[in-house]
Design a protein around this motif. Structure first.
Motif, PDB file in Angstrom:
ATOM      1  N   LEU A 152      -4.313  -3.256  10.030  1.00  0.00           N
ATOM      2  CA  LEU A 152      -3.748  -2.039   9.451  1.00  0.00           C
ATOM      3  C   LEU A 152      -2.440  -2.341   8.714  1.00  0.00           C
ATOM      4  N   GLN A 153      -1.583  -3.153   9.321  1.00  0.00           N
ATOM      5  CA  GLN A 153      -0.304  -3.497   8.696  1.00  0.00           C
ATOM      6  C   GLN A 153      -0.525  -4.244   7.391  1.00  0.00           C
ATOM      7  N   SER A 154      -1.563  -5.096   7.355  1.00  0.00           N
ATOM      8  CA  SER A 154      -1.852  -5.844   6.128  1.00  0.00           C
ATOM      9  C   SER A 154      -2.250  -4.903   4.994  1.00  0.00           C
ATOM     10  N   VAL A 155      -2.911  -3.801   5.335  1.00  0.00           N
ATOM     11  CA  VAL A 155      -3.275  -2.806   4.320  1.00  0.00           C
ATOM     12  C   VAL A 155      -2.020  -2.161   3.751  1.00  0.00           C
ATOM     13  N   TYR A 156      -1.112  -1.741   4.646  1.00  0.00           N
ATOM     14  CA  TYR A 156       0.149  -1.134   4.182  1.00  0.00           C
ATOM     15  C   TYR A 156       0.928  -2.100   3.296  1.00  0.00           C
ATOM     16  N   GLU A 157       0.997  -3.358   3.706  1.00  0.00           N
ATOM     17  CA  GLU A 157       1.747  -4.353   2.933  1.00  0.00           C
ATOM     18  C   GLU A 157       1.122  -4.566   1.555  1.00  0.00           C
ATOM     19  N   CYS A 158      -0.187  -4.664   1.516  1.00  0.00           N
ATOM     20  CA  CYS A 158      -0.864  -4.856   0.232  1.00  0.00           C
ATOM     21  C   CYS A 158      -0.661  -3.667  -0.700  1.00  0.00           C
ATOM     22  N   MET A 159      -0.715  -2.459  -0.146  1.00  0.00           N
ATOM     23  CA  MET A 159      -0.504  -1.261  -0.960  1.00  0.00           C
ATOM     24  C   MET A 159       0.917  -1.229  -1.516  1.00  0.00           C
ATOM     25  N   ASP A 160       1.890  -1.511  -0.655  1.00  0.00           N
ATOM     26  CA  ASP A 160       3.292  -1.477  -1.092  1.00  0.00           C
ATOM     27  C   ASP A 160       3.563  -2.504  -2.184  1.00  0.00           C
ATOM     28  N   ARG A 161       3.101  -3.732  -1.952  1.00  0.00           N
ATOM     29  CA  ARG A 161       3.385  -4.807  -2.907  1.00  0.00           C
ATOM     30  C   ARG A 161       2.663  -4.585  -4.237  1.00  0.00           C
ATOM     31  N   THR A 162       1.456  -4.055  -4.184  1.00  0.00           N
ATOM     32  CA  THR A 162       0.729  -3.779  -5.427  1.00  0.00           C
ATOM     33  C   THR A 162       1.440  -2.705  -6.237  1.00  0.00           C
ATOM     34  N   CYS A 163       1.900  -1.673  -5.551  1.00  0.00           N
ATOM     35  CA  CYS A 163       2.622  -0.597  -6.251  1.00  0.00           C
ATOM     36  C   CYS A 163       3.928  -1.110  -6.855  1.00  0.00           C
ATOM     37  N   GLU A 164       4.603  -2.021  -6.153  1.00  0.00           N
ATOM     38  CA  GLU A 164       5.813  -2.637  -6.708  1.00  0.00           C
ATOM     39  C   GLU A 164       5.489  -3.397  -7.989  1.00  0.00           C
ATOM     40  N   LYS A 165       4.400  -4.171  -7.963  1.00  0.00           N
ATOM     41  CA  LYS A 165       3.992  -4.942  -9.149  1.00  0.00           C
ATOM     42  C   LYS A 165       3.655  -4.018 -10.313  1.00  0.00           C
ATOM     43  N   MET A 166       3.000  -2.885 -10.011  1.00  0.00           N
ATOM     44  CA  MET A 166       2.637  -1.947 -11.072  1.00  0.00           C
ATOM     45  C   MET A 166       3.876  -1.311 -11.696  1.00  0.00           C
ATOM     46  N   THR A 167       4.848  -1.001 -10.853  1.00  0.00           N
ATOM     47  CA  THR A 167       6.103  -0.433 -11.357  1.00  0.00           C
ATOM     48  C   THR A 167       6.800  -1.415 -12.289  1.00  0.00           C
ATOM     49  N   GLN A 168       6.771  -2.694 -11.896  1.00  0.00           N
ATOM     50  CA  GLN A 168       7.373  -3.733 -12.747  1.00  0.00           C
ATOM     51  C   GLN A 168       6.646  -3.852 -14.078  1.00  0.00           C
ATOM     52  N   LEU A 169       5.358  -3.515 -14.094  1.00  0.00           N
ATOM     53  CA  LEU A 169       4.560  -3.557 -15.320  1.00  0.00           C
ATOM     54  C   LEU A 169       4.619  -2.236 -16.091  1.00  0.00           C
ATOM     55  N   ASN A 170       5.460  -1.314 -15.603  1.00  0.00           N
ATOM     56  CA  ASN A 170       5.609   0.017 -16.214  1.00  0.00           C
ATOM     57  C   ASN A 170       4.307   0.813 -16.207  1.00  0.00           C
ATOM     58  N   ILE A 171       3.530   0.623 -15.135  1.00  0.00           N
ATOM     59  CA  ILE A 171       2.304   1.407 -14.953  1.00  0.00           C
ATOM     60  C   ILE A 171       2.594   2.507 -13.948  1.00  0.00           C
TER      61      ILE A 171
END
Length: 513
Positions: A54-73
């Motif tokens: 479960l924690q790995s899911v939360y971590e993956c979601m958070d990090r992906t959203c961070e990457k998208m923000t950096q890409l201005n998505i």
């Protein structure tokens, strides 16, 4: 403007990923991956920590959203999230505290072997296919019902929770959906038809839990999740597909007769057989492929499951120490281009399809003084290909229609030597999509197509054309009219049979004592 986006949680045996796709083009925009630890408390036991999953899911979601923000998505454009998961892995948790009551018992686990043997011995004619007319499955350590039965019999916390009506059972999808939709504060306890069909408790004809099957395994129906279609709104989650069904959807195998093979921890060949289940006479499973909407018909598949494929790589790395990385395996094998008479049957968790023999164990043979680690590396790749060949032959016999090509996906498909070997051994082209995340794509497609979301069309004319690479067989048919005439495949099948005979002999000796 990218338009609507759809995300997928891909929770596999060895890792978790969160991926975001463009619903109009199927382009993968961003993702993140976290490895999952496996524990082996005893020989044949394989477990994972539900909280870590479960924690790995939360971590993956958070990090992906961070990457998208950096890409201005803009992450607010994510309109739906689908789930795809390792299938038969079994969990039980307390619905009042939200706490898991034991580690997740992974699909590869063999601790239920004695339970399975006892159940088979009780059937008329000691028939492992006694329940197949309802489930499409043989009685095997692979499926969830016997794992759940073991938990109820051997874990006091689980036993007490069942008696006090606090226990919830589920495969990984159910645990994630329940946790992500509120958990103990009103989480949705559900699964989809593809995951339910892997439990031995689900009737693939009525498309629901079967009271007689539950009675057979002595499992109370109140602890089971509600069964839903693979594409509908469950809560914050919108769809759910077992990983192999998701790969079938991601490969767009919507027509009767289309097939795909996924090379992951294990190897899983699924062939769409349409809206009527086809029972195998050659050791394959009949499973629910998908049900893409509440009012849509279920589609079925024939499946050949191989326990060990990609899992041979960490074994060669960690147990034997002959490689450091998966890419090194390909290089070592390519250096020699042959196994030089060395053959490897990696039956670490018994033999799955088409034999269904949990007592079988692995074998490496044909060793000489000349044999080195490169030959063993090549033999490991051949083992994956030969197992797939056995499955494909059984599938062709069951359906009477031979595949003209095989669509492939999964982590091992990055190994180009493996893909060429597979084409040569199957004697048909092997087609690999350029976008490797087929399983997650399938989950995203089902989520985006769900009623109430409807940002992804599954109409054939609307599906995005996927670019792919084709590996053509390089065997000259004039020189070799049949792959069965080759020494390697013949030896490989004989090796499998010797293990079966040996396993049955040992089992007989134990019974007599």
């Amino acid at each position: 403007m990218l338009g609507p986006l759809v995300a997928a949680i891909d929770q596999g045996t060895s890792s978790t990923r969160f991926l975001v796709f463009n619903a109009k083009t199927a382009e993968l925009l961003s993702h993140h991956q976290v490895e999952i630890k496996q524990s082996f408390p005893k020989e044949g036991w394989v477990e994972e920590d539900p909280k870590e999953i479960l924690q790995s899911v939360y971590e993956c979601m958070d990090r992906t959203c961070e990457k998208m923000t950096q890409l201005n998505i803009d992450i607010s454009n994510i309109k739906a999230v689908g789930v795809t998961n390792q299938r038969e892995t079994t969990l039980v948790w307390d619905k009042e505290t939200g706490e898991p009551l034991y580690n997740a018992i992974v699909w590869l686990d063999l601790r239920t072997q004695s339970t399975v043997e006892r159940l088979i011995n009780k059937t008329p004619g000691r028939n492992k296919n006694h329940l197949k007319h309802k489930t499409g499955l043989p009685i095997s350590t692979y499926f969830s019902a016997v794992k759940l039965r073991w938990l109820m019999d051997n874990v006091e916390k689980v036993h007490e929770a069942v008696l006090s009506h606090r226990a919830m059972f589920g495969t990984v999808d159910s645990w994630l959906i329940w946790s992500l939709t509120g958990g103990k504060k009103g989480g949705v306890h559900c699964t989809d038809v593809t995951n339910a069909s892997r439990t031995m408790l689900f009737n693939i004809h009525t498309m629901d839990w079967d009271p007689e099957l539950c009675k057979y395994f002595d499992i109370p129906m109140e602890i089971l999740p509600k069964v839903r279609s693979s594409s509908e709104i469950y809560g914050l989650m919108v769809s759910c597909l077992g990983d192999q069904s998701a790969a079938l959807v991601g490969q767009m195998c919507f027509k009767d007769g289309q097939a795909k093979n996924t090379y992951g921890t294990g190897c899983f060949l699924l062939k769409n057989v349409g809206t009527k289940p086809v029972m195998s006479d050659h050791g394959l499973l009949t499973t629910v492929a998908y049900k893409l909407g509440r009012d849509k018909p279920a589609c079925y598949a024939l499946e050949g499951s191989v326990a060990i494929a990609g899992a041979v790589v960490p074994w060669l790395k960690n147990n034997l120490g002959i490689i450091q990385t998966s890419t090194e395996l390909e290089q070592l094998a390519a250096d020699v281009g042959t196994s030089y008479g060395c053959y490897f049957v990696p039956a670490f968790s018994g033999l799955y399809a088409p034999y269904w023999e949990p007592s079988a164990r692995g074998i490496i043979c044909g060793l000489t003084q000349f044999t080195n680690r490169s030959h063993l590396a090549f033999a490991a790749l051949e083992a994956v290909c030969f197992q797939t060949r056995e499955i494909l032959d059984a599938m062709n016999q069951d359906s009477g229609i031979h595949l003209s090509q095989l669509q492939v996906d999964g982590g091992m498909t990055s190994n180009r030597l493996l893909m060429q070997l597979q084409a040569d051994i199957l004697c048909i082209p092997v087609v690999k999509p350029s976008m490797p995340e087929t399983t997650a794509l399938g989950a995203a497609m089902a989520a985006g197509a769900a009623e109430g979301v409807s940002v992804w069309s599954l109409n054939p004319e609307d599906l995005t054309e996927v670019t792919s690479e084709k590996f053509e067989p390089q065997i000259n048919p004039e020189e070799e009219t049949s792959i069965f005439s080759s020494v390697p495949l013949g030896f490989y099948i004989l090796g499998s049979m010797f293990m079966l005979i040996g396993a049955k002999y040992i089992a007989g000796q134990c019974e007599s004592e």
